[in-house]
Design a protein around this motif. Structure first.
Motif, PDB file in Angstrom:
ATOM      1  N   GLU A   2       0.852  -1.171   0.047  1.00 12.04           N
ATOM      2  CA  GLU A   2      -0.052  -0.150   0.178  1.00 12.04           C
ATOM      3  C   GLU A   2       0.946   1.028   0.024  1.00 12.04           C
ATOM      4  O   GLU A   2       0.341   2.034  -0.657  1.00 12.04           O
ATOM      5  CB  GLU A   2      -0.639  -0.041   1.622  1.00 12.04           C
ATOM      6  N   GLY A   3       1.664   2.012   0.846  1.00 15.44           N
ATOM      7  CA  GLY A   3       2.785   2.279   1.154  1.00 15.44           C
ATOM      8  C   GLY A   3       3.534   2.702  -0.373  1.00 15.44           C
ATOM      9  O   GLY A   3       3.858   3.886  -0.927  1.00 15.44           O
ATOM     10  N   LEU A   4       3.462   1.249  -0.974  1.00 14.49           N
ATOM     11  CA  LEU A   4       4.480   1.473  -2.417  1.00 14.49           C
ATOM     12  C   LEU A   4       3.972   1.856  -2.806  1.00 14.49           C
ATOM     13  O   LEU A   4       4.483   2.546  -4.326  1.00 14.49           O
ATOM     14  CB  LEU A   4       5.625   0.005  -2.030  1.00 14.49           C
ATOM     15  N   SER A   5       2.350   1.337  -2.823  1.00 12.44           N
ATOM     16  CA  SER A   5       1.929   2.564  -4.140  1.00 12.44           C
ATOM     17  C   SER A   5       1.408   3.947  -4.319  1.00 12.44           C
ATOM     18  O   SER A   5       1.853   4.001  -5.311  1.00 12.44           O
ATOM     19  CB  SER A   5       0.275   1.708  -4.243  1.00 12.44           C
ATOM     20  N   ARG A   6       1.313   4.080  -3.200  1.00  8.29           N
ATOM     21  CA  ARG A   6       1.648   5.298  -3.104  1.00  8.29           C
ATOM     22  C   ARG A   6       2.796   6.272  -3.667  1.00  8.29           C
ATOM     23  O   ARG A   6       2.618   7.331  -4.486  1.00  8.29           O
ATOM     24  CB  ARG A   6       0.871   6.033  -1.568  1.00  8.29           C
ATOM     25  N   GLY A  61      -4.521   8.471 -11.770  1.00  6.93           N
ATOM     26  CA  GLY A  61      -4.199   9.621 -12.280  1.00  6.93           C
ATOM     27  C   GLY A  61      -2.364   9.875 -11.566  1.00  6.93           C
ATOM     28  O   GLY A  61      -1.859  10.433 -12.540  1.00  6.93           O
ATOM     29  N   GLY A  62      -1.979   8.556 -11.418  1.00  5.12           N
ATOM     30  CA  GLY A  62      -0.544   8.724 -10.827  1.00  5.12           C
ATOM     31  C   GLY A  62       0.068   8.517 -12.807  1.00  5.12           C
ATOM     32  O   GLY A  62      -0.001   7.894 -12.813  1.00  5.12           O
ATOM     33  N   TYR A  63       1.999   8.719 -12.185  1.00  8.51           N
ATOM     34  CA  TYR A  63       2.585   8.106 -13.199  1.00  8.51           C
ATOM     35  C   TYR A  63       2.678   6.766 -13.315  1.00  8.51           C
ATOM     36  O   TYR A  63       2.573   5.893 -14.708  1.00  8.51           O
ATOM     37  CB  TYR A  63       4.294   9.025 -13.861  1.00  8.51           C
ATOM     38  N   GLY A  80      -1.811   1.728 -12.959  1.00 10.46           N
ATOM     39  CA  GLY A  80      -2.406   0.840 -13.372  1.00 10.46           C
ATOM     40  C   GLY A  80      -1.613  -0.681 -12.377  1.00 10.46           C
ATOM     41  O   GLY A  80      -1.277  -1.258 -13.096  1.00 10.46           O
ATOM     42  N   ASP A  81      -0.102   0.028 -12.275  1.00  9.72           N
ATOM     43  CA  ASP A  81       0.599  -1.156 -11.693  1.00  9.72           C
ATOM     44  C   ASP A  81       0.235  -1.789 -10.483  1.00  9.72           C
ATOM     45  O   ASP A  81      -0.511  -1.096  -9.414  1.00  9.72           O
ATOM     46  CB  ASP A  81       2.365  -0.635 -11.565  1.00  9.72           C
ATOM     47  N   ARG A  82       0.660  -2.952 -10.243  1.00  6.58           N
ATOM     48  CA  ARG A  82      -0.022  -3.715  -8.785  1.00  6.58           C
ATOM     49  C   ARG A  82       1.483  -3.746  -8.045  1.00  6.58           C
ATOM     50  O   ARG A  82       2.502  -4.149  -8.671  1.00  6.58           O
ATOM     51  CB  ARG A  82      -0.558  -5.136  -8.769  1.00  6.58           C
ATOM     52  N   SER A  83       2.139  -3.445  -6.517  1.00 10.40           N
ATOM     53  CA  SER A  83       2.610  -3.600  -6.103  1.00 10.40           C
ATOM     54  C   SER A  83       2.437  -5.302  -5.144  1.00 10.40           C
ATOM     55  O   SER A  83       1.353  -4.682  -5.050  1.00 10.40           O
ATOM     56  CB  SER A  83       3.879  -2.694  -5.152  1.00 10.40           C
ATOM     57  N   ILE A  84       3.024  -5.545  -4.641  1.00  6.51           N
ATOM     58  CA  ILE A  84       3.182  -6.830  -3.743  1.00  6.51           C
ATOM     59  C   ILE A  84       3.220  -7.105  -2.015  1.00  6.51           C
ATOM     60  O   ILE A  84       3.722  -7.537  -1.331  1.00  6.51           O
ATOM     61  CB  ILE A  84       2.988  -8.054  -4.206  1.00  6.51           C
ATOM     62  N   GLY A  85       4.523  -5.438  -2.409  1.00  4.62           N
ATOM     63  CA  GLY A  85       5.088  -5.263  -1.508  1.00  4.62           C
ATOM     64  C   GLY A  85       6.351  -5.894  -0.540  1.00  4.62           C
ATOM     65  O   GLY A  85       6.667  -6.206   0.504  1.00  4.62           O
ATOM     66  N   VAL A  86       7.074  -5.973  -2.238  1.00  5.41           N
ATOM     67  CA  VAL A  86       8.420  -6.508  -1.731  1.00  5.41           C
ATOM     68  C   VAL A  86       9.374  -5.535  -1.566  1.00  5.41           C
ATOM     69  O   VAL A  86       9.896  -5.181  -2.614  1.00  5.41           O
ATOM     70  CB  VAL A  86       8.223  -8.017  -2.394  1.00  5.41           C
ATOM     71  N   PRO A  87      10.631  -5.825  -0.054  1.00 10.46           N
ATOM     72  CA  PRO A  87      11.455  -4.602  -0.198  1.00 10.46           C
ATOM     73  C   PRO A  87      12.536  -5.445  -1.550  1.00 10.46           C
ATOM     74  O   PRO A  87      13.054  -6.047  -1.890  1.00 10.46           O
ATOM     75  CB  PRO A  87      12.394  -4.774   1.188  1.00 10.46           C
TER      76      PRO A  87
END
Length: 257
Positions: A21-25, A32-34, A37-44
């Motif tokens: 969630e944080g990485l998506s932001r 509206g962001g650059y 449509g992308d999707r993160s699963i939150g892996v460092p």
């Protein structure tokens, strides 16, 4: 289990929905962001590098290209980490194939972290001793990631003490409309200044008053405080005729091959 499935399994085992969630932001994957449509699963990122180090030998270039086509951001970044490792260890033929794969998939290298993890380590190194005109074409692209790839690839040249193409593309991208390109140009100019302050200032002095502010701030970040204030206030005295910025660097003889 197939090697590509092993990579996906390892990344999925490290997934963290809260981090995603944080990485998506952070990477503007929100509407509206650059990165929309992308999707993160939150892996460092360090964990992704470890997964890449574990699997890069067993994954073929075809499988790595498939991974680069994933809808999951971390899978694409891990694919790039694998390509960078393969490039560093490969012979000329394999390095050329990896360069080709990278340029054929710039629509999948679609965020600044993906660009910055690959362009200086694949695109730039491949072009060190080759025709670099592809960078002009990338810099003219309507795709922001192509333009960032172009300027970030020059990091490899800067490390080799060659600033010509950073200045060439800096001129071409001087008025780029996208903040991510402006920041990248400023960053590369800063790297030139870290190695040759006089060369960086010679470039800046004819342009700093028309540069986007964020580009200038990045470029002069490592200057001493007084010099930064002089640039930001417009107090730099340019001696001699300033080199004119044009939209076509081929018109500028000091930027010729």
């Amino acid at each position: 289990m197939a090697p590509i499935a092993d990579v996906r399994r390892d990344l999925a085992s490290l997934a963290d929905p809260h981090r995603a969630e944080g990485l998506s932001r952070f990477l503007q994957m929100t509407p509206g962001g650059y990165g929309e449509g992308d999707r993160s699963i939150g892996v460092p990122v360090p964990d992704q590098r470890r997964v890449a180090a574990r699997h890069w030998r067993e994954l073929s270039l075809a499988e790595t290209t498939r991974l680069l086509g994933s809808s999951v951001h971390e899978e694409r970044l891990t694919a790039l980490f694998i390509l960078v490792r393969k490039f560093a260890k490969g012979d000329e033929e394999e390095r050329g194939r990896i360069f080709g794969i990278t340029l054929a998939n710039t629509d999948r290298i679609n965020n600044w972290d993906l660009v910055d993890s690959s362009a200086p380590y694949i695109v730039g190194p491949w072009l060190i001793d080759k025709d670099r005109s592809v960078l002009d074409r990338l810099a003219e692209s309507s795709l922001v990631w192509d333009r960032r790839i172009a300027i970030m690839a020059t990091f490899a040249f800067i490390r080799a003490g060659d600033f010509q193409w950073t200045f060439r593309l800096g001129d071409r991208l001087l008025r780029d409309p996208h903040d991510l390109v402006r920041k990248a140009v400023g960053w590369m100019l800063r790297e030139v200044g870290n190695r040759d302050r006089a060369a960086a200032e010679e470039f800046l002095n004819g342009r700093y008053q028309v540069m986007p502010r964020v580009m200038l701030r990045y470029a002069i970040e490592k200057f001493d405080p007084q010099r930064r204030r002089e640039y930001l206030s417009g107090a730099i005295q340019v001696t001699g005729p300033a080199r004119q910025v044009t939209q076509n660097p081929s018109h500028q003889p000091w930027l010729q091959h």
